[in-house]
Design a protein around this motif. Structure first.
Motif, short mmCIF file in Angstrom:
data_model
loop_
_atom_site.label_atom_id
_atom_site.label_comp_id
_atom_site.label_asym_id
_atom_site.label_seq_id
_atom_site.Cartn_x
_atom_site.Cartn_y
_atom_site.Cartn_z
N THR A 296 -14.63 32.30 31.81
CA THR A 296 -15.67 32.65 32.78
C THR A 296 -17.00 32.43 32.09
OG1 THR A 296 -14.16 34.44 33.37
CG2 THR A 296 -16.29 34.39 34.47
N GLY A 297 -17.51 31.22 32.18
CA GLY A 297 -18.67 30.82 31.38
C GLY A 297 -19.90 31.68 31.57
N ALA A 298 -20.09 32.23 32.77
CA ALA A 298 -21.34 32.94 33.04
C ALA A 298 -21.28 34.41 32.68
CB ALA A 298 -21.71 32.76 34.51
N HIS A 299 -20.12 34.89 32.21
CA HIS A 299 -20.03 36.34 32.00
C HIS A 299 -19.41 36.76 30.68
CE1 HIS A 299 -21.70 37.55 35.83
NE2 HIS A 299 -21.16 36.44 36.31
N ASP A 300 -19.30 35.83 29.76
CA ASP A 300 -18.73 36.19 28.47
C ASP A 300 -19.26 35.20 27.44
OD1 ASP A 300 -16.12 37.69 27.15
OD2 ASP A 300 -16.50 35.69 26.32
N PHE A 301 -19.66 35.73 26.29
CA PHE A 301 -20.28 34.86 25.29
C PHE A 301 -19.31 33.83 24.71
CE2 PHE A 301 -23.37 38.27 25.49
CZ PHE A 301 -24.55 37.56 25.50
N ASN A 302 -18.07 34.23 24.50
CA ASN A 302 -17.08 33.27 24.00
C ASN A 302 -16.78 32.22 25.04
OD1 ASN A 302 -16.43 34.29 21.42
ND2 ASN A 302 -15.50 36.04 22.46
N ASP A 303 -16.57 32.68 26.25
CA ASP A 303 -16.23 31.77 27.33
C ASP A 303 -17.35 30.76 27.57
OD1 ASP A 303 -14.13 33.48 27.43
OD2 ASP A 303 -14.32 34.01 29.55
N TYR A 304 -18.57 31.25 27.39
CA TYR A 304 -19.72 30.38 27.60
C TYR A 304 -19.67 29.20 26.62
CZ TYR A 304 -24.61 28.95 28.06
OH TYR A 304 -25.76 28.23 28.28
N ALA A 305 -19.32 29.52 25.37
CA ALA A 305 -19.22 28.46 24.36
C ALA A 305 -18.13 27.47 24.73
CB ALA A 305 -18.95 29.08 22.99
N VAL A 306 -16.99 27.98 25.20
CA VAL A 306 -15.88 27.11 25.60
C VAL A 306 -16.32 26.25 26.78
CG1 VAL A 306 -13.52 27.02 26.46
CG2 VAL A 306 -14.16 28.77 24.77
N ALA A 307 -16.97 26.89 27.75
CA ALA A 307 -17.41 26.17 28.94
C ALA A 307 -18.37 25.05 28.58
CB ALA A 307 -18.07 27.15 29.92
N LYS A 308 -19.26 25.33 27.64
CA LYS A 308 -20.21 24.30 27.21
C LYS A 308 -19.47 23.12 26.56
CE LYS A 308 -23.93 25.54 28.73
NZ LYS A 308 -24.67 24.63 29.61
N ARG A 309 -18.47 23.46 25.73
CA ARG A 309 -17.73 22.39 25.04
C ARG A 309 -17.00 21.49 26.02
NH1 ARG A 309 -16.87 26.26 20.82
NH2 ARG A 309 -14.90 27.07 21.60
N HIS A 310 -16.52 22.10 27.10
CA HIS A 310 -15.68 21.33 28.03
C HIS A 310 -16.41 20.97 29.31
CE1 HIS A 310 -12.04 21.91 25.61
NE2 HIS A 310 -12.62 23.05 25.28
N ASN A 311 -17.73 21.24 29.32
CA ASN A 311 -18.52 20.90 30.49
C ASN A 311 -17.99 21.56 31.76
OD1 ASN A 311 -20.76 19.71 31.50
ND2 ASN A 311 -19.73 17.79 32.04
N LEU A 312 -17.61 22.81 31.64
CA LEU A 312 -17.10 23.55 32.80
C LEU A 312 -18.27 24.21 33.52
CD1 LEU A 312 -14.15 25.41 31.02
CD2 LEU A 312 -13.95 23.40 32.51
N PRO A 313 -18.18 24.32 34.84
CA PRO A 313 -19.26 25.02 35.55
C PRO A 313 -19.24 26.51 35.24
CG PRO A 313 -17.49 24.48 37.05
CD PRO A 313 -17.14 23.84 35.74
#
Length: 1009
Positions: A296-313
């Motif tokens: 959940t890129g917009a609500h967790d700092f770890n997830d945000y990093a993963v989302a950025k790496r994989h270009n996830l919305p």
RNA sequence: GGGCGGUUAGCUCAGCGGUAGAGCACUACGUUGACAUCGUAGUGGCCACUGGUUCGAUCCCAGUACCGCCCACCA
């Protein structure tokens, strides 16, 4: 008028404070002498909302001690005082006050009116803490009182921001930041407190798209298969179920064999009409939970990093109050668009941000409410991992089985706002950041090179550790009270030819987030400058609008009437306090004060704000000052002294809820400021926590009384009559006088050395021992017989000098009582030339120590101690004077006795002294070079005396044994340094000599018996 | 999980290679030419534990135990 029996702090402190203030004794450069260096201290500015607590009292006592010490030495001193505007804290106080008085709230009255209220409040209550500092005796330069929102400070802050922006050290960007839903502002990492709380972890099933299945195989550590089943889902564990609505993917570790068959496949997001992919990333830990993590890129700092790496919305689910979003298009439209995006349709960050993927039924709910509903709905949909529970109906007694979702109870670290105490939400927003990585280098170098020294040394380690791992610093706050960010925005140019200009259309969302991609920033120190920049950018004149809303209206026509508006946010309070040293000295102007007092000498502050303040001051000021200057000229301070938190007597943190808060003003009322200050100094050891015990403060109040009474005794004996302040001691002839003069010199050296190395405790200890243990316990007693003899005048002069020195040396720690004594003791004679606060610090040295007098007085005091001890142990009444017989006496000892006979007679309560053989029925004593007997025929108990002597012998035997053991060890003789061996030999012979005398005495006792 | 600190007299803490210190508390005595917010004399410590270095360790080194503090993203 004779002196009162005790000092009355309540009355005297107010009077003396007023006198000091009236005479501006703390003004910069007061009492400075030619050729002396500058010494400057910046007060850690207390919040304007603050009132004095024990931490302040401690911290400011130490600063005042240093300042007074340096000022008396003639240094060009400055103690800069002032307060911090404290953005969040102050806004909170004023808002609360508005609510309590039923006035319109902040939003209702608008920014300008609200800020007027804050200034009004500041004018009324902002100087509370300053007044309280005066009660402590702080000798700041009150005329220079600064405030982080007044004077040249706003200009300095703006200049720094603009300079740093232009150098690329400050940037704006959409990042996941810590969001405080109560104050509705971003906060920095440091303002978040992670607290362990009881949490829960749920397990959900994300079904594979198209009803696909795979074989799920679970193995144990040895590789043996423990579970093998067909699954049509992947199991996800989460502590935050409500955020699953914004998931962009499910991630598994690339090495995780369990999920290898389904990597790359799509899964249904429960409760949502969306498919998300299963991706691989190093972040998931295969050993934790199911090994699969929802992203959940917009609500967790770890997830945000993963989302950025994989270009996830990154789909934002919550509004500024951390409630589920209720804005934007209906869910169905939003999700349709999200599906297109997932399928590869072109999009933008701003479009993704605008999409509200919260299903209608959850919109507007609080996060916790939404959590419960999501769990219930997923369970109802059969998508929760469940267990079978057997249930017995109590009425019918029938049994049935029921499926229940698995909920693990688990301790989790939850972030709380340090001010608001509410749970912090990671939030994807546009914010301003300081690119700390770019300015951290010189700040590290300054401490490594020693240009700035941090004490205690452990503080340096903490400092290095933090700076070496520094994160960007989020400096924008969505508040009103503070330095508004000097940036204006206008629409960004999309296309420009010679005749046409197309600018981006501006939209805005209900939560005031700009659509960043479409904005062009103009960073400038003033609106005029910003308009110039805008003119250059657009090619024609533009105007300022009050807000984004107005700006949009005014920009309705593309080629004309474009307006810019100022960023409504303010800067983090610590951004401006980061400029405190240079800001208070008038920077950016090159003022004389800046030249004289910068870099400042010593910063004394609590170790709790080393990151908030110390490290940031280091980074910012080194970065901001003229880069051609050497590092040593750019550091804000040469020494940083860090101290621990003041706690209660049991070591507990003082807090209102525990009810263990000790108010320094109450302490001052009860014991006086001097007692509190002395206790603070005595507690100031390097490192560790500071436990405050009121018993100890009472003890130091007593210490003040002790000095007071010594001066009163002096007064009764005419010591002060005609006394003039003398910088050098009188020429003395009497051993006692010579001795106490030497002791004074030793004390001065000790105090100087202690304060030079920030050992306030050692300085306090040395003074306590000198004043009480030497002057009062011995010298005053010695003086009594001397006042009756031929040397009364000499003794009066000596006592006056010694007591003057006590006042001077104690003054930095106990300014009130010493200032009072300084004037009181001058009443009988000639008035003092200066207030004590401006008296020169003495500079006499070890030349005042008379080794012969020293040795002789040691002999005298030891003898008196022995006589007293012996008398007490055989129960000779104190009132009874005894005779003493010297049964052997070396020339030196005879001389010592003769010269100090009056003193010894009096203090040991001796009637007559003779030399002769040992009388019958006497107790015996041994002193260096002498043996004494006190005839007590009929009075003493032989058995008691025997046991007393045996005890003395035991102790001696033990010492002799130890010394002999060492000296007989050939390795000791071979390896130990010469002086240690000599010392051991001397000690041994002294002890053996004494032991022989005691043995003889014991033998005589045996004869009598 | 990482880092930093602490463990010395009943309590609060100094000391940090050469025979254990202070204040408070405690005990006994005390109307001594300032001071009862006081005086005099005392009681009270295997300096956490285990190893090592050293002629010698409370002190230096390594480890153990317990206690604190700071930092950290384990869903």
């Amino acid at each position: 008028m004779p002196m009162e029996k005790t000092f009355t702090p309540a009355e005297a402190e107010a009077r003396i404070s007023a006198l000091w203030e009236e005479q501006k004794v703390g003004r910069a450069g007061a009492n400075k002498k030619p050729g002396r260096p500058a010494f400057s201290v910046m007060i850690p500015p207390p919040n304007v909302t603050g009132s004095l607590h024990m931490g302040h009292a401690f911290n400011n006592t130490l600063q005042d001690i240093l300042i007074r010490w340096h000022r008396m030495q003639g240094d060009d001193t400055l103690w800069q005082v002032g307060t911090d505007h404290a953005g969040i804290a102050t806004q909170m106080v004023v808002e609360r006050q508005l609510a309590e008085t039923q006035q319109p709230g902040r939003r209702e009255m608008g920014r300008e009116a609200f800020l007027a209220k804050v200034w009004e409040w500041k004018a009324q209550s902002g100087d509370t803490i300053i007044t309280q500092l005066k009660r402590l005796g702080a000798s700041c330069d009150w005329d220079r009182e600064a405030f982080t929102m007044s004077g040249n400070f706003p200009d300095a802050v703006v200049k720094v921001f603009v300079d740093m922006y232009n150098k690329g050290l400050i940037y704006r960007g959409k990042r996941l930041v810590n969001w405080d839903p109560h104050f509705e502002t971003a906060i920095s990492d440091l303002e978040v407190e992670n607290v362990e709380v009881a949490g829960h972890m749920w397990h959900f099933k994300y079904r594979l798209a198209g009803g696909e299945t795979y074989e799920y195989v679970e193995k144990d550590d040895t590789g043996a298969v423990i579970l093998r089943e067909m699954r049509d889902y992947i199991s996800i564990a989460t502590t935050r179920p409500e955020t699953m609505l914004g998931d962009g993917a499910v991630a598994v570790h690339p090495s995780d064999a369990r999920y290898a068959p389904i990597v790359g496949k799509m899964v249904h997001l429960p409760l949502c009409d969306r498919l998300i992919p299963i991706i691989t990333d190093d972040y998931p830990d295969p050993a934790f939970g199911s090994g699969a993590v929802k992203i959940t890129g917009a609500h967790d700092f770890n997830d945000y990093a993963v989302a950025k790496r994989h270009n996830l919305p990154c789909y934002r689910l919550m509004d500024t109050r951390a409630q589920m979003r209720a804005d934007g298009a209906p869910y169905e439209a939003a999700v349709a668009r999200a599906r297109e995006i997932a399928a590869g349709s072109a999009t933008s960050e701003s479009e993704v941000d605008a999409l509200n993927l919260v299903p209608e039924k959850y919109r507007g709910l609080d996060r916790l409410e939404a959590r419960a509903r999501v769990v219930a709905d997923i369970t109802a949909a059969g998508l929760a991992v469940t267990v079978l529970v057997r249930e017995i109906d109590e009425e019918t007694g029938s049994e049935h089985l029921r499926l229940e979702p698995v909920v693990e109870t688990k301790k989790i670290m939850q972030p709380f706002g340090d001010r608001s105490k509410v749970v912090i939400e990671p939030m994807l927003t546009d914010q301003w950041f300081v690119d700390t990585a770019k300015i951290v280098g010189p700040a590290l170098e300054a401490v490594r090179s020693g240009a700035t020294k941090i004490m205690p040394e452990s503080g340096e380690k903490t400092y290095f550790h933090w700076l070496e791992n520094i994160e960007p610093w989020c400096i924008s706050r969505q508040l009103w009270w503070g330095h508004q960010i000097p940036v204006w925005y206008g629409p960004r140019i999309r296309d420009k030819t010679d005749d046409t200009l197309k600018v981006a259309g501006i939209g805005w969302s209900e939560n005031r987030q700009f659509i960043e991609n479409d904005l062009q920033p103009f960073c400038a120190p003033s609106v005029e400058e910003a308009l110039k920049l805008a003119k250059a950018y657009y090619g024609f004149e533009v105007v300022e609008a009050a807000s984004l809303f107005e700006s949009v209206l005014k920009s309705a026509t593309p080629n004309s009437g474009i307006s810019i508006f100022r960023d409504p946010d303010v800067l983090d309070t610590w951004f401006s306090s980061g400029l405190w040293p240079i800001g208070t000295l008038g920077w950016p102007d090159q003022t004389p004060e800046l030249k004289t007092y910068f870099p400042t000498s010593t910063l004394i502050t609590g170790s709790d704000i080393i990151f908030f303040w110390v490290a940031r001051m280091m980074m910012m000021q080194i970065a901001v000052l003229d880069q051609t200057l050497p590092l040593e000229k750019r550091v804000p301070f040469k020494t940083v002294y860090l101290h621990g938190l003041v706690r209660d007597a049991k070591g507990k943190k003082m807090s209102k809820s525990l009810g263990n808060v000790i108010d320094p003003l109450d302490i001052i009322d009860e014991f006086g400021a001097d007692a509190l200050r002395f206790a603070n100094a005595a507690m100031a050891t390097l490192g560790g926590t500071l436990k405050l015990d009121t018993g100890r403060i009472a003890g130091y109040r007593n210490f003040g009384t002790k000095l007071w009474n010594a001066c009163r005794f002096a007064e009764m004996n005419g010591v002060w009559e005609g006394h003039q302040t003398q910088t050098t001691p009188p020429a003395a002839t009497q051993t006692a006088n010579l001795w106490i003069i030497g002791e004074t010199a030793k004390t001065l050296t000790e105090v100087n050395e202690a304060l030079a190395t920030y050992r306030f405790d050692t300085a306090a200890d040395a003074l306590y021992k000198f004043v009480w243990g030497r002057v009062c316990d011995w010298y005053v007693e010695f003086a009594k017989p001397l006042f009756d003899g031929d040397h009364a005048a000499e003794t009066r002069q000596t006592m006056a000098w010694v007591l003057d020195q006590c006042m001077i040396l104690l003054h930095p720690i106990m300014p009130f009582i010493t200032e009072e004594l300084w004037s009181t003791t001058a009443q009988g004679g000639i008035a003092r030339a200066n207030l004590l606060v401006h008296q020169d610090w003495p500079s006499y040295g070890p030349d005042l120590i008379n080794p012969q007098a020293d040795a002789e007085m040691t002999w005298v005091t030891t003898l008196i101690d022995e006589v007293r001890s012996a008398r007490a142990q055989v129960h000779v009444p104190v009132g009874l004077k005894v005779d003493i017989v010297a049964t052997s006496l070396s020339d030196q000892a005879r001389q010592a006795w003769t010269r100090n006979a009056a003193l010894i007679h009096r203090l040991a309560r001796i009637d007559s002294f003779t030399e002769g053989p040992v009388p019958k029925g006497a107790i015996s004593l041994a002193a260096p070079g002498a043996t004494f007997a006190i005839p007590l025929a009929g009075l003493i108990d032989i058995a008691e005396e025997k046991s007393r002597l045996s005890k003395v012998m035991d102790k001696l035997a033990k010492e002799i044994g130890g010394l002999q053991g060492r000296l007989n060890n050939p390795n000791f003789a071979a390896s130990a340094p010469e002086e240690v061996i000599v010392e051991a030999r001397t000690n041994l012979s002294l002890r053996q000599d004494e032991a022989a005398k005691i043995t003889a005495a014991l033998a005589r006792l045996a004869e009598i018996a």
